[in-house]
Design an enzyme around this catalytic site. Sequence first.
Site, PDB file in Angstrom:
ATOM      1  N   LYS A 216       0.829  -1.216   0.000  1.00  0.00           N
ATOM      2  CA  LYS A 216       0.000   0.000   0.000  1.00  0.00           C
ATOM      3  C   LYS A 216       0.858   1.258   0.000  1.00  0.00           C
ATOM      4  O   LYS A 216       0.657   2.162  -0.815  1.00  0.00           O
ATOM      5  CB  LYS A 216      -0.914   0.022   1.234  1.00  0.00           C
ATOM      6  CG  LYS A 216      -1.623   1.352   1.436  1.00  0.00           C
ATOM      7  CD  LYS A 216      -2.439   1.399   2.714  1.00  0.00           C
ATOM      8  CE  LYS A 216      -1.751   1.899   3.922  1.00  0.00           C
ATOM      9  NZ  LYS A 216      -1.691   3.354   4.125  1.00  0.00           N
ATOM     10  N   ASN A 217       1.809   1.338   0.932  1.00  0.00           N
ATOM     11  CA  ASN A 217       2.523   2.602   1.103  1.00  0.00           C
ATOM     12  C   ASN A 217       3.523   2.881  -0.015  1.00  0.00           C
ATOM     13  O   ASN A 217       3.986   4.010  -0.159  1.00  0.00           O
ATOM     14  CB  ASN A 217       3.178   2.672   2.488  1.00  0.00           C
ATOM     15  CG  ASN A 217       2.125   2.862   3.576  1.00  0.00           C
ATOM     16  OD1 ASN A 217       0.980   3.245   3.277  1.00  0.00           O
ATOM     17  ND2 ASN A 217       2.474   2.583   4.811  1.00  0.00           N
TER      18      ASN A 217
ATOM     19  N   ARG B  19      -9.196   0.100   3.761  1.00  0.00           N
ATOM     20  CA  ARG B  19      -8.293   1.083   3.152  1.00  0.00           C
ATOM     21  C   ARG B  19      -6.973   0.432   2.757  1.00  0.00           C
ATOM     22  O   ARG B  19      -6.313   0.888   1.831  1.00  0.00           O
ATOM     23  CB  ARG B  19      -7.968   2.206   4.156  1.00  0.00           C
ATOM     24  CG  ARG B  19      -9.012   3.273   4.276  1.00  0.00           C
ATOM     25  CD  ARG B  19      -8.497   4.410   5.142  1.00  0.00           C
ATOM     26  NE  ARG B  19      -7.102   4.668   4.818  1.00  0.00           N
ATOM     27  CZ  ARG B  19      -6.153   5.021   5.684  1.00  0.00           C
ATOM     28  NH1 ARG B  19      -6.453   5.221   6.928  1.00  0.00           N
ATOM     29  NH2 ARG B  19      -4.922   5.205   5.292  1.00  0.00           N
TER      30      ARG B  19
ATOM     31  N   ASP C 102       3.847   0.302  12.047  1.00  0.00           N
ATOM     32  CA  ASP C 102       2.602  -0.171  11.429  1.00  0.00           C
ATOM     33  C   ASP C 102       2.283  -1.628  11.782  1.00  0.00           C
ATOM     34  O   ASP C 102       1.241  -2.145  11.379  1.00  0.00           O
ATOM     35  CB  ASP C 102       2.647   0.022   9.903  1.00  0.00           C
ATOM     36  CG  ASP C 102       2.637   1.497   9.527  1.00  0.00           C
ATOM     37  OD1 ASP C 102       2.312   2.327  10.392  1.00  0.00           O
ATOM     38  OD2 ASP C 102       2.961   1.815   8.361  1.00  0.00           O
TER      39      ASP C 102
ATOM     40  N   ARG D 179       0.088  15.275  13.186  1.00  0.00           N
ATOM     41  CA  ARG D 179       0.896  14.697  12.095  1.00  0.00           C
ATOM     42  C   ARG D 179       1.428  15.832  11.225  1.00  0.00           C
ATOM     43  O   ARG D 179       0.913  16.114  10.147  1.00  0.00           O
ATOM     44  CB  ARG D 179       0.065  13.706  11.274  1.00  0.00           C
ATOM     45  CG  ARG D 179      -0.320  12.468  12.054  1.00  0.00           C
ATOM     46  CD  ARG D 179      -1.011  11.410  11.203  1.00  0.00           C
ATOM     47  NE  ARG D 179      -0.118  10.737  10.278  1.00  0.00           N
ATOM     48  CZ  ARG D 179      -0.472   9.721   9.502  1.00  0.00           C
ATOM     49  NH1 ARG D 179      -1.709   9.263   9.534  1.00  0.00           N
ATOM     50  NH2 ARG D 179       0.387   9.155   8.682  1.00  0.00           N
ATOM     51  N   PRO D 180       2.501  16.488  11.693  1.00  0.00           N
ATOM     52  CA  PRO D 180       2.987  17.662  10.963  1.00  0.00           C
ATOM     53  C   PRO D 180       3.609  17.281   9.622  1.00  0.00           C
ATOM     54  O   PRO D 180       4.036  16.138   9.430  1.00  0.00           O
ATOM     55  CB  PRO D 180       4.065  18.240  11.890  1.00  0.00           C
ATOM     56  CG  PRO D 180       4.496  17.109  12.748  1.00  0.00           C
ATOM     57  CD  PRO D 180       3.343  16.164  12.852  1.00  0.00           C
ATOM     58  N   ILE D 181       3.672  18.261   8.697  1.00  0.00           N
ATOM     59  CA  ILE D 181       4.393  18.027   7.435  1.00  0.00           C
ATOM     60  C   ILE D 181       5.443  19.128   7.231  1.00  0.00           C
ATOM     61  O   ILE D 181       5.803  19.465   6.111  1.00  0.00           O
ATOM     62  CB  ILE D 181       3.445  17.899   6.216  1.00  0.00           C
ATOM     63  CG1 ILE D 181       2.572  19.137   6.045  1.00  0.00           C
ATOM     64  CG2 ILE D 181       2.587  16.658   6.306  1.00  0.00           C
ATOM     65  CD1 ILE D 181       1.931  19.189   4.656  1.00  0.00           C
ATOM     66  N   ASP D 182       5.933  19.656   8.358  1.00  0.00           N
ATOM     67  CA  ASP D 182       6.913  20.742   8.281  1.00  0.00           C
ATOM     68  C   ASP D 182       8.181  20.334   7.523  1.00  0.00           C
ATOM     69  O   ASP D 182       8.782  21.146   6.830  1.00  0.00           O
ATOM     70  CB  ASP D 182       7.275  21.225   9.692  1.00  0.00           C
ATOM     71  CG  ASP D 182       7.778  20.084  10.567  1.00  0.00           C
ATOM     72  OD1 ASP D 182       7.030  19.101  10.742  1.00  0.00           O
ATOM     73  OD2 ASP D 182       8.920  20.151  11.041  1.00  0.00           O
ATOM     74  N   GLN D 183       8.580  19.067   7.634  1.00  0.00           N
ATOM     75  CA  GLN D 183       9.819  18.637   6.966  1.00  0.00           C
ATOM     76  C   GLN D 183       9.632  18.573   5.447  1.00  0.00           C
ATOM     77  O   GLN D 183      10.567  18.819   4.684  1.00  0.00           O
ATOM     78  CB  GLN D 183      10.289  17.283   7.501  1.00  0.00           C
ATOM     79  CG  GLN D 183      10.621  17.298   8.979  1.00  0.00           C
ATOM     80  CD  GLN D 183      11.704  18.304   9.330  1.00  0.00           C
ATOM     81  OE1 GLN D 183      12.795  18.294   8.757  1.00  0.00           O
ATOM     82  NE2 GLN D 183      11.406  19.184  10.261  1.00  0.00           N
TER      83      GLN D 183
ATOM     84  N   CYS E 298      -5.006   8.260   9.117  1.00  0.00           N
ATOM     85  CA  CYS E 298      -5.203   7.751  10.482  1.00  0.00           C
ATOM     86  C   CYS E 298      -4.835   8.816  11.509  1.00  0.00           C
ATOM     87  O   CYS E 298      -3.906   9.597  11.290  1.00  0.00           O
ATOM     88  CB  CYS E 298      -4.342   6.507  10.712  1.00  0.00           C
ATOM     89  SG  CYS E 298      -4.774   5.130   9.656  1.00  0.00           S
TER      90      CYS E 298
HETATM   91  C1  EPZ Z   1       4.137   6.847   6.708  1.00  0.00           C
HETATM   92  O1  EPZ Z   1       3.454   7.964   7.253  1.00  0.00           O
HETATM   93  C2  EPZ Z   1       3.095   5.756   6.554  1.00  0.00           C
HETATM   94  N1  EPZ Z   1       2.039   6.244   5.676  1.00  0.00           N
HETATM   95  C3  EPZ Z   1       2.538   5.361   7.907  1.00  0.00           C
HETATM   96  O2  EPZ Z   1       1.741   4.199   7.706  1.00  0.00           O
HETATM   97  C4  EPZ Z   1       3.679   4.969   8.858  1.00  0.00           C
HETATM   98  O3  EPZ Z   1       3.164   4.779  10.156  1.00  0.00           O
HETATM   99  C5  EPZ Z   1       4.750   6.054   8.893  1.00  0.00           C
HETATM  100  O4  EPZ Z   1       5.189   6.393   7.547  1.00  0.00           O
HETATM  101  C6  EPZ Z   1       5.989   5.642   9.684  1.00  0.00           C
HETATM  102  O5  EPZ Z   1       6.540   4.474   9.142  1.00  0.00           O
HETATM  103  C7  EPZ Z   1       2.205   6.215   4.366  1.00  0.00           C
HETATM  104  O6  EPZ Z   1       3.224   5.803   3.843  1.00  0.00           O
HETATM  105  C8  EPZ Z   1       1.070   6.732   3.553  1.00  0.00           C
HETATM  106  P1  EPZ Z   1       6.479   9.941   8.817  1.00  0.00           P
HETATM  107  P2  EPZ Z   1       4.158   9.392   7.265  1.00  0.00           P
HETATM  108  O7  EPZ Z   1       6.542  11.214   8.078  1.00  0.00           O
HETATM  109  O8  EPZ Z   1       5.015   9.512   6.068  1.00  0.00           O
HETATM  110  C9  EPZ Z   1       7.083  13.096  12.387  1.00  0.00           C
HETATM  111  C10 EPZ Z   1      -0.173   2.848   7.752  1.00  0.00           C
HETATM  112  O9  EPZ Z   1      -0.734   2.287   8.700  1.00  0.00           O
HETATM  113  N2  EPZ Z   1       7.079  14.103  11.298  1.00  0.00           N
HETATM  114  O10 EPZ Z   1       7.553   8.933   8.619  1.00  0.00           O
HETATM  115  O11 EPZ Z   1       3.092  10.403   7.474  1.00  0.00           O
HETATM  116  C11 EPZ Z   1       5.701  12.471  12.582  1.00  0.00           C
HETATM  117  O12 EPZ Z   1       4.899  13.255  13.407  1.00  0.00           O
HETATM  118  C12 EPZ Z   1       0.309   4.265   7.883  1.00  0.00           C
HETATM  119  O13 EPZ Z   1       0.013   2.298   6.652  1.00  0.00           O
HETATM  120  C13 EPZ Z   1       7.371  15.428  11.600  1.00  0.00           C
HETATM  121  O14 EPZ Z   1       7.609  15.783  12.749  1.00  0.00           O
HETATM  122  O15 EPZ Z   1       5.063   9.255   8.554  1.00  0.00           O
HETATM  123  C14 EPZ Z   1       6.064  11.123  13.144  1.00  0.00           C
HETATM  124  O16 EPZ Z   1       6.265  11.247  14.535  1.00  0.00           O
HETATM  125  C15 EPZ Z   1      -0.120   4.887   9.145  1.00  0.00           C
HETATM  126  N3  EPZ Z   1       7.383  16.337  10.571  1.00  0.00           N
HETATM  127  C16 EPZ Z   1       7.410  10.775  12.485  1.00  0.00           C
HETATM  128  O17 EPZ Z   1       7.920  12.010  12.000  1.00  0.00           O
HETATM  129  C17 EPZ Z   1       7.135  15.979   9.286  1.00  0.00           C
HETATM  130  O18 EPZ Z   1       7.167  16.837   8.403  1.00  0.00           O
HETATM  131  C18 EPZ Z   1       7.324   9.803  11.308  1.00  0.00           C
HETATM  132  O19 EPZ Z   1       6.354  10.270  10.368  1.00  0.00           O
HETATM  133  C19 EPZ Z   1       6.846  14.640   8.996  1.00  0.00           C
HETATM  134  C20 EPZ Z   1       6.831  13.706  10.021  1.00  0.00           C
END
Ligand code: EPZ
Length: 431
Positions: free
Chosen positions: A22-23, A400, A308, A122-126, A117
């Site tokens: 999926k991812n 999903r 996950d 869930r920030p996207i600042d990075q 979810c």
């Molecule tokens: C991906 O989410 C997956 N989703 C998630 O899977 C998975 O839990 C996660 O990676 C971690 O492996 C998809 O691929 C669609 P991250 P993502 O950015 O990319 C922090 C599932 O069940 N962060 O790696 O959104 C964040 O808050 C789903 O299939 C920032 O601080 O996760 C978290 O603590 C659920 N700033 C950590 O980093 C940012 O800009 C990891 O998040 C981005 C993230």
Amino acid sequence: MEKFVVNGGKPLFGEVNISGAKNAAVAIIPAVILCDEPCQIENIPNISDVSLISRILQQLGANVRRINKSSLYIDPTHIQTCNATTELVRGMRASYYLLGALLGKYGNAKVALPGGCNFGVRPIDQHLKGFEALGAETRLIDGAIIDAKCDNKLIGTHIYLDVVSVGATMNIMLAACKAEGQTVIENAAKEPHIVDLANFLNSMGADIRGAGTDVIKVRGVGYLHGVTYSVIPDQIEAGTYMCAAAATRGCITVNNITPKHLESISIKLREMGVKITEYDESIKVDATVKPLKRCNIKTMPHPGFPTDCQPQFVALLMGVPGTSIVNESVWDNRYQYISQFINMGAQISVEGRLAIIEGGAPLTAAPVKATDLRAGAAMIIAALQINGTTEISNIQFIERGYENVIEKFKALGADIKKVYFTGDNDAELRA
Ligand code: EPZ
């Protein structure tokens, strides 16, 4: 309203075939926007998140057609708009990949803030920091839409991620693919789907090196040509069935997988006393050999134990005598589902990022709700262990991300079915 009804208490036996990841799929589909010709993507899982991202691409003007159950034809050459602001976009997390892909191809993107979810903030600042380093301007419109644009071309640069983020790593790779010069992403995430996205982009003519390590180098190219590409197997779907086999003390073979991607899961199951045998593209999970032992788990970015698979392991550990401690180090708030397990009689307490599981407490069937995708899968694993009938609601979360989940569990001997209830009296209409 639809529910899953599970009559548990029977060990799982047999074989299960794992679908495409999926991812990886939800990133590769929007990545096709960068291509200058049509592509065919194979081993796509037939799940609602894939339908959603496909429909979003259609709204942008791409021609997206399902060729067969697991293949999509995507022609991005007629995309007419860089505005992805509809309700559909808000309905999933991975719609944030539209930002990187549209910005990388057209130099501008307006994308609604993504849903997905709920694990707390869930920030996207990075992601935005990366786009800005490449020369884009970003702003939030009305607290709901991200507007990213650049006046001329994006220019390659060094980007250090302050947190290891799967989404930011992939989004910056997308934006940098056609940028001028070289982009270096440091402290990059290393998940198998990151390597898969890089392989897909490289197969079209992109120049990405280092995916799977924490330094990724992307040298911008001008033209990306159409390809046929097959998505990797789903590591988390495989881990879910492995967990279910262990939880029911069964013995199953999980086919169409890459054993290397499952190492952190296999190691923990072995530590618990499960016999794991690896083959080239399958893995045998045998929990019939000896009594299972408790274990501790800490979730971490790849190659650590995947967050996950955390809820599925909690479902397994609550049926194993002894105290197990789970440490969720990726998400702030990924234990919302635990109250459902407590309703089933599980003895679990949550202290911040720790879940303390007193395994082996008698479990009883109770109506439970899938609070998110993986928690929903964990509800099935919990229900399969319990003698009695468990009803699981909110199954749209499970659908999903899991293809043919009922059929796959049934083929392993589970007594599980999907039923449709009326809203009024909850009477069963049809199975
Ligand atoms: C991906 O989410 C997956 N989703 C998630 O899977 C998975 O839990 C996660 O990676 C971690 O492996 C998809 O691929 C669609 P991250 P993502 O950015 O990319 C922090 C599932 O069940 N962060 O790696 O959104 C964040 O808050 C789903 O299939 C920032 O601080 O996760 C978290 O603590 C659920 N700033 C950590 O980093 C940012 O800009 C990891 O998040 C981005 C993230």
